[in-house]
Design a protein around this motif. Structure first.
Motif, PDB file in Angstrom:
ATOM      1  N   MET A   1     -42.447  57.752  -9.642  1.00  0.00           N
ATOM      2  CA  MET A   1     -43.199  58.218  -8.468  1.00  0.00           C
ATOM      3  C   MET A   1     -44.512  58.827  -8.886  1.00  0.00           C
ATOM      4  O   MET A   1     -44.602  59.437  -9.937  1.00  0.00           O
ATOM      5  CB  MET A   1     -42.376  59.276  -7.732  1.00  0.00           C
ATOM      6  CG  MET A   1     -41.321  58.674  -6.857  1.00  0.00           C
ATOM      7  SD  MET A   1     -40.670  59.921  -5.789  1.00  0.00           S
ATOM      8  CE  MET A   1     -39.357  59.044  -5.044  1.00  0.00           C
ATOM      9  N   SER A   2     -45.541  58.682  -8.081  1.00  0.00           N
ATOM     10  CA  SER A   2     -46.859  59.167  -8.506  1.00  0.00           C
ATOM     11  C   SER A   2     -47.017  60.634  -8.144  1.00  0.00           C
ATOM     12  O   SER A   2     -46.224  61.209  -7.411  1.00  0.00           O
ATOM     13  CB  SER A   2     -47.942  58.352  -7.831  1.00  0.00           C
ATOM     14  OG  SER A   2     -48.007  58.739  -6.481  1.00  0.00           O
TER      15      SER A   2
ATOM     16  N   LEU B   1     -48.450  63.727  -6.258  1.00  0.00           N
ATOM     17  CA  LEU B   1     -48.821  63.896  -4.850  1.00  0.00           C
ATOM     18  C   LEU B   1     -50.294  64.224  -4.762  1.00  0.00           C
ATOM     19  O   LEU B   1     -50.795  65.095  -5.457  1.00  0.00           O
ATOM     20  CB  LEU B   1     -47.991  65.044  -4.271  1.00  0.00           C
ATOM     21  CG  LEU B   1     -47.943  65.129  -2.759  1.00  0.00           C
ATOM     22  CD1 LEU B   1     -47.237  63.920  -2.181  1.00  0.00           C
ATOM     23  CD2 LEU B   1     -47.224  66.386  -2.351  1.00  0.00           C
ATOM     24  N   GLU B   2     -51.040  63.525  -3.884  1.00  0.00           N
ATOM     25  CA  GLU B   2     -52.477  63.780  -3.811  1.00  0.00           C
ATOM     26  C   GLU B   2     -52.795  64.738  -2.691  1.00  0.00           C
ATOM     27  O   GLU B   2     -52.012  64.938  -1.776  1.00  0.00           O
ATOM     28  CB  GLU B   2     -53.216  62.453  -3.608  1.00  0.00           C
ATOM     29  CG  GLU B   2     -52.923  61.504  -4.763  1.00  0.00           C
ATOM     30  CD  GLU B   2     -53.988  60.442  -4.883  1.00  0.00           C
ATOM     31  OE1 GLU B   2     -55.168  60.783  -4.927  1.00  0.00           O
ATOM     32  OE2 GLU B   2     -53.623  59.272  -4.933  1.00  0.00           O
TER      33      GLU B   2
ATOM     34  N   VAL C   1     -42.231  65.456   2.426  1.00  0.00           N
ATOM     35  CA  VAL C   1     -43.304  65.991   1.581  1.00  0.00           C
ATOM     36  C   VAL C   1     -42.834  67.236   0.861  1.00  0.00           C
ATOM     37  O   VAL C   1     -43.086  67.415  -0.327  1.00  0.00           O
ATOM     38  CB  VAL C   1     -44.540  66.280   2.456  1.00  0.00           C
ATOM     39  CG1 VAL C   1     -45.460  67.268   1.784  1.00  0.00           C
ATOM     40  CG2 VAL C   1     -45.271  64.992   2.768  1.00  0.00           C
TER      41      VAL C   1
ATOM     42  N   ALA D   1     -34.416  62.120 -14.303  1.00  0.00           N
ATOM     43  CA  ALA D   1     -33.084  61.525 -14.309  1.00  0.00           C
ATOM     44  C   ALA D   1     -32.032  62.560 -13.964  1.00  0.00           C
ATOM     45  O   ALA D   1     -30.994  62.241 -13.430  1.00  0.00           O
ATOM     46  CB  ALA D   1     -32.801  60.916 -15.680  1.00  0.00           C
TER      47      ALA D   1
ATOM     48  N   ARG E   1     -31.628  63.369  -6.743  1.00  0.00           N
ATOM     49  CA  ARG E   1     -32.567  62.784  -5.806  1.00  0.00           C
ATOM     50  C   ARG E   1     -31.974  62.607  -4.415  1.00  0.00           C
ATOM     51  O   ARG E   1     -32.693  62.315  -3.472  1.00  0.00           O
ATOM     52  CB  ARG E   1     -33.072  61.441  -6.347  1.00  0.00           C
ATOM     53  CG  ARG E   1     -34.133  61.647  -7.412  1.00  0.00           C
ATOM     54  CD  ARG E   1     -34.304  60.434  -8.263  1.00  0.00           C
ATOM     55  NE  ARG E   1     -33.115  60.175  -9.039  1.00  0.00           N
ATOM     56  CZ  ARG E   1     -33.007  59.190  -9.895  1.00  0.00           C
ATOM     57  NH1 ARG E   1     -34.014  58.367 -10.084  1.00  0.00           N
ATOM     58  NH2 ARG E   1     -31.909  58.993 -10.575  1.00  0.00           N
TER      59      ARG E   1
ATOM     60  N   LEU F   1     -33.449  64.436  -1.573  1.00  0.00           N
ATOM     61  CA  LEU F   1     -34.572  63.882  -0.819  1.00  0.00           C
ATOM     62  C   LEU F   1     -34.112  63.334   0.519  1.00  0.00           C
ATOM     63  O   LEU F   1     -34.897  63.210   1.452  1.00  0.00           O
ATOM     64  CB  LEU F   1     -35.203  62.712  -1.599  1.00  0.00           C
ATOM     65  CG  LEU F   1     -36.128  63.039  -2.752  1.00  0.00           C
ATOM     66  CD1 LEU F   1     -36.510  61.751  -3.447  1.00  0.00           C
ATOM     67  CD2 LEU F   1     -37.359  63.753  -2.267  1.00  0.00           C
TER      68      LEU F   1
ATOM     69  N   THR G   1     -46.247  59.641   3.723  1.00  0.00           N
ATOM     70  CA  THR G   1     -45.259  59.806   2.653  1.00  0.00           C
ATOM     71  C   THR G   1     -44.919  58.515   1.938  1.00  0.00           C
ATOM     72  O   THR G   1     -44.033  58.491   1.085  1.00  0.00           O
ATOM     73  CB  THR G   1     -43.945  60.354   3.235  1.00  0.00           C
ATOM     74  OG1 THR G   1     -43.498  59.419   4.231  1.00  0.00           O
ATOM     75  CG2 THR G   1     -44.150  61.708   3.870  1.00  0.00           C
TER      76      THR G   1
ATOM     77  N   HIS H   1     -45.793  55.655  -0.625  1.00  0.00           N
ATOM     78  CA  HIS H   1     -46.658  55.268  -1.735  1.00  0.00           C
ATOM     79  C   HIS H   1     -47.022  53.798  -1.613  1.00  0.00           C
ATOM     80  O   HIS H   1     -46.269  53.012  -1.040  1.00  0.00           O
ATOM     81  CB  HIS H   1     -45.896  55.528  -3.039  1.00  0.00           C
ATOM     82  CG  HIS H   1     -46.766  55.400  -4.249  1.00  0.00           C
ATOM     83  ND1 HIS H   1     -46.914  54.219  -4.928  1.00  0.00           N
ATOM     84  CD2 HIS H   1     -47.545  56.316  -4.883  1.00  0.00           C
ATOM     85  CE1 HIS H   1     -47.741  54.405  -5.945  1.00  0.00           C
ATOM     86  NE2 HIS H   1     -48.138  55.658  -5.947  1.00  0.00           N
TER      87      HIS H   1
ATOM     88  N   TYR I   1     -34.575  54.657  -3.618  1.00  0.00           N
ATOM     89  CA  TYR I   1     -34.770  55.888  -2.844  1.00  0.00           C
ATOM     90  C   TYR I   1     -36.043  55.799  -2.024  1.00  0.00           C
ATOM     91  O   TYR I   1     -36.090  56.161  -0.848  1.00  0.00           O
ATOM     92  CB  TYR I   1     -34.901  57.091  -3.775  1.00  0.00           C
ATOM     93  CG  TYR I   1     -33.588  57.695  -4.192  1.00  0.00           C
ATOM     94  CD1 TYR I   1     -33.167  57.642  -5.510  1.00  0.00           C
ATOM     95  CD2 TYR I   1     -32.777  58.332  -3.264  1.00  0.00           C
ATOM     96  CE1 TYR I   1     -31.976  58.197  -5.897  1.00  0.00           C
ATOM     97  CE2 TYR I   1     -31.571  58.889  -3.644  1.00  0.00           C
ATOM     98  CZ  TYR I   1     -31.184  58.819  -4.967  1.00  0.00           C
ATOM     99  OH  TYR I   1     -29.998  59.381  -5.347  1.00  0.00           O
TER     100      TYR I   1
ATOM    101  N   LEU J   1     -36.300  56.045   1.993  1.00  0.00           N
ATOM    102  CA  LEU J   1     -37.072  57.048   2.728  1.00  0.00           C
ATOM    103  C   LEU J   1     -38.157  56.393   3.577  1.00  0.00           C
ATOM    104  O   LEU J   1     -38.410  56.811   4.710  1.00  0.00           O
ATOM    105  CB  LEU J   1     -37.690  58.044   1.741  1.00  0.00           C
ATOM    106  CG  LEU J   1     -36.661  58.979   1.097  1.00  0.00           C
ATOM    107  CD1 LEU J   1     -37.287  59.749  -0.042  1.00  0.00           C
ATOM    108  CD2 LEU J   1     -36.092  59.930   2.131  1.00  0.00           C
TER     109      LEU J   1
ATOM    110  N   PHE K   1     -26.067  59.539  -9.350  1.00  0.00           N
ATOM    111  CA  PHE K   1     -27.071  60.086  -8.449  1.00  0.00           C
ATOM    112  C   PHE K   1     -27.688  61.379  -8.954  1.00  0.00           C
ATOM    113  O   PHE K   1     -28.500  61.977  -8.261  1.00  0.00           O
ATOM    114  CB  PHE K   1     -26.452  60.309  -7.059  1.00  0.00           C
ATOM    115  CG  PHE K   1     -26.088  59.026  -6.373  1.00  0.00           C
ATOM    116  CD1 PHE K   1     -24.829  58.483  -6.520  1.00  0.00           C
ATOM    117  CD2 PHE K   1     -27.023  58.345  -5.609  1.00  0.00           C
ATOM    118  CE1 PHE K   1     -24.497  57.281  -5.919  1.00  0.00           C
ATOM    119  CE2 PHE K   1     -26.699  57.155  -4.990  1.00  0.00           C
ATOM    120  CZ  PHE K   1     -25.434  56.621  -5.149  1.00  0.00           C
TER     121      PHE K   1
END
Lengths: 406, 232
Positions: free
Chosen positions: A1-2, A4-5, A33, A57, A61, A64, B51, B53, B171, B175, B210
């Motif tokens: 994942m990049s 956050l900007e 967010v 890892a 997650r 989320l 949200t 990407h 994921y 989302l 997970f």
């Protein structure tokens, strides 16, 4: 994942007012967010990229995912996965519990302590039958019956009422019913043994959506509470069970039932007494009754003729009846069930030709007859069956019979 | 891929890393969120997707495009009508045959049968009876159209490959599908995650897969296990 900007503020400020209406209504992006930022802050503690990946890892997650999403995922899993899922973490325990609708309770304290309701807040179908029984310590004899399974000790009662000694007292059952009623207002189906009228009333008051009820070791007094269950459609009453317990449901109980449950669609009477009058009351009051099952009955002879009062009855089942009706009365008073479509005889003793003949007369409108594991059914019976109006179009199912000739 | 059904309008979607994607409206409105934006008339300029990407958005657009294409290719609704019309025409011809038969018989009986007349009548009859081959054609066409079965399989295979990705991407897809309200994608990803859980053979494996940490104390875990034995 990049990373956050910093573009959170600009879209909202630069857009015309109509944008903010849409975005603010939908709080999902804000939640996502926030979670992503939490992840970011965790990851940025260690600048080295390798450990960054390792950190990712190890991060949960699933945090989320909002609850609704995780619920959808868990609901796709088979019931066998339910228990392992509950042990993963507290969040999964909670969510998995919310998905459970139907349970059999095996331990009474689990219910009385309130823990059951906390774990499973959305129950609609509860079976308390085996929970109302307690097993003596150090008992190695397993007793199973159609409906119950319990361990018993070797010094059981000589009068063959094996279950009575192991049943929870009525007061305890009623207390449990109160706890259940308070915690499960959306209850639709309940199976219980040895309840009293009071326990039943508590359930009826709190659980307005109760549609299906099974009362084991039922008696006339208990049925006084049944009128309070206004939406009841399916009812099974078990009065007497040979060898396990005895309990009396007579015409009095059947009449109270008839007057109280006018919306009944399916009724099963197992081990019940009564007679013509009780069945007549049911027929006259329960106008929506479509399926009647009579199991191991102890009714007085002459009851068959009362079936004709059940004008909308579509299915009649006789199970495990040692006799049907040894003295059904003259043909002209028998009548017949107008709307009857199916007759199902299972594990019945059919030696009495008078009984069988009268039965077929009452069921002359049927289209389908199933005779399964019965004894005493012989060739003469077919000639009685010919009285069935649609006999030549009638479907006959014969299973488990010893000997049938042409 | 025909563009006969869409208005040709193109929407601009901006990912959270500020990349702009130009997407046909018919493709973008697979997302309920974007559909609502369009219906509210706020689709001027760029629609920001805070949200999502760009990498995920690219995949999502691919999914939507594939589903729009699939629906267009298998638009069996109008084809069924065509078949029905064709069949009824055939039937009419067939019926006409009946009256033609009578006519030829009348004609034959009226006229003295010349050899050539008879031949003509026979030819006429055989032409009329070419329904047979016409019906075969209709049947072939129907068989082709009803090969939806294998088209559906193809789509399912494509979908399975699409969701066969690493966990991070899964994921992100999940989302995004939830945020954008794309039912088909959401369902498929949910199923994929559920399958991953199903494959785990123990509670610990689920946790490891997970990255979940158990927050039970040993006593609490024991209590849960006991409670499990009290229910069925």
């Amino acid at each position: 994942m990049s990373v956050l900007e910093e573009n959170l503020d600009s879209p909202l400020k630069k857009r015309p007012p109509s944008w903010s209406d849409i975005w603010l209504k939908n709080t999902k992006p804000l939640k996502h967010v926030v979670f992503a930022m939490q992840l970011q802050s965790l990851a940025s503690k260690d600048p080295k990229s390798q450990t960054l990946i390792a950190k990712f890892a190890n991060i949960d997650r699933t945090l989320l995912l909002p609850d609704e999403l995780l619920l959808k995922i868990l609901s796709r899993l088979p019931i066998s996965q339910r228990n392992p899922n509950s042990l993963v973490c507290k969040r999964w325990l909670n969510l998995q519990g919310r998905l459970v609708r139907s349970l059999k309770i095996l331990d009474w304290d689990f219910l009385e302590s309130g823990r059951l309701i906390t774990r499973f807040p959305n129950l609609t179908n509860v079976d308390l039958l085996n929970g109302c029984l307690f097993s003596p310590r150090n008992s190695w004899i397993l007793l199973t019956h159609r409906m119950v399974k319990m361990q018993t000790s070797s010094d059981f009662c000589s009068n063959w009422k094996l279950l009575e000694a192991n049943l929870l007292p009525v007061e305890v059952v009623d207390r449990g019913l109160q706890a259940l009623a308070n915690g499960c207002p959306n209850l639709r189906r309940l199976v219980v043994i040895n309840a009293s009228e009071l326990g039943l009333l508590t359930v009826a008051e709190e659980c307005l959506t109760l549609q299906e009820l099974e009362l084991h070791k039922c008696n006339d007094n208990v049925l006084r509470g049944i009128a309070a269950c206004e939406n009841l459609q399916i009812l099974k009453l078990v009065g007497n069970v040979d060898g396990l317990y005895s309990s009396l449901v007579s015409d009095i109980g059947l009449t109270i039932l008839a007057q109280g449950c006018k919306r009944l669609v399916k009724l099963e009477l197992s081990g019940c007494e009564g007679s013509f009058d009780g069945i007549k009351a049911i027929g006259q009051c329960c106008l929506m009754l479509e399926e009647l099952t009579i199991s191991d009955h102890r009714m007085d002879d002459g009851w068959l003729a009362a079936l004709s009062f059940c004008e909308n009855l579509k299915t009649l089942k006789l199970l495990s009846c040692k006799r049907i009706d040894l003295s059904p009365g003259p043909d002209e008073y028998l009548g017949f069930c107008l709307a009857l479509e199916r007759l199902h005889l299972q594990k019945c003793q059919l030696r009495s030709k008078k009984s069988v003949r009268a039965l077929f007369r009452v069921c002359e409108a049927v289209r389908e007859v199933v005779v399964q594991d019965c004894w005493g059914f012989d060739n003469d019976m077919f000639s009685y069956a010919s009285v069935c109006r649609c006999a030549n179009r009638c479907g006959f199912g014969l299973f488990g019979l010893d000997w049938i000739s042409e | 891929m025909s563009s006969s059904n869409n208005s040709g309008k193109v929407l601009k979607l901006k990912s959270k890393d500020n990349q702009i994607f130009e997407v046909e409206e018919s493709v973008a409105i697979q997302s309920e969120l974007i559909k609502n934006v369009v219906e509210a008339g706020c689709d001027i300029g760029v629609i920001p997707l805070l949200t999502v990407h760009s990498k995920t958005l690219r995949n999502v657009i691919e999914w939507c495009q594939k589903h729009v294409d699939y629906v267009e290719e298998n638009d069996s609704g109008s084809n069924e009508e065509e078949i029905k019309n064709w069949e009824s025409e055939i039937c009419e011809e067939g019926n006409n045959n009946g009256s033609d038969d009578e006519e030829t018989k009348n004609w034959e009986s009226e006229e003295n049968n010349n050899g050539s007349d008879e031949e003509e009548a026979k030819n006429w009859e055989s032409e009329g009876n070419n329904d047979g081959s016409n019906k075969e054609e209709v049947e072939n066409w129907e068989w082709e159209e009803n090969n939806d079965g294998s088209d559906e399989e193809e789509l399912e295979n494509w979908e399975s490959k699409f969701v066969d990705v690493d966990k991070d991407s899964l994921y992100a897809l999940l989302l995004a599908a939830d945020y954008l309200s794309i039912d088909s994608l959401l369902e498929r990803v949910i199923k994929q995650v559920a399958d991953v859980i199903k494959q785990c053979r123990s509670v610990e494996e689920v946790r490891q897969t997970f990255g979940i940490k158990s927050d039970f104390t040993p006593e609490e875990e024991e209590e849960i296990r006991e409670e499990i034995s009290w229910i069925d």
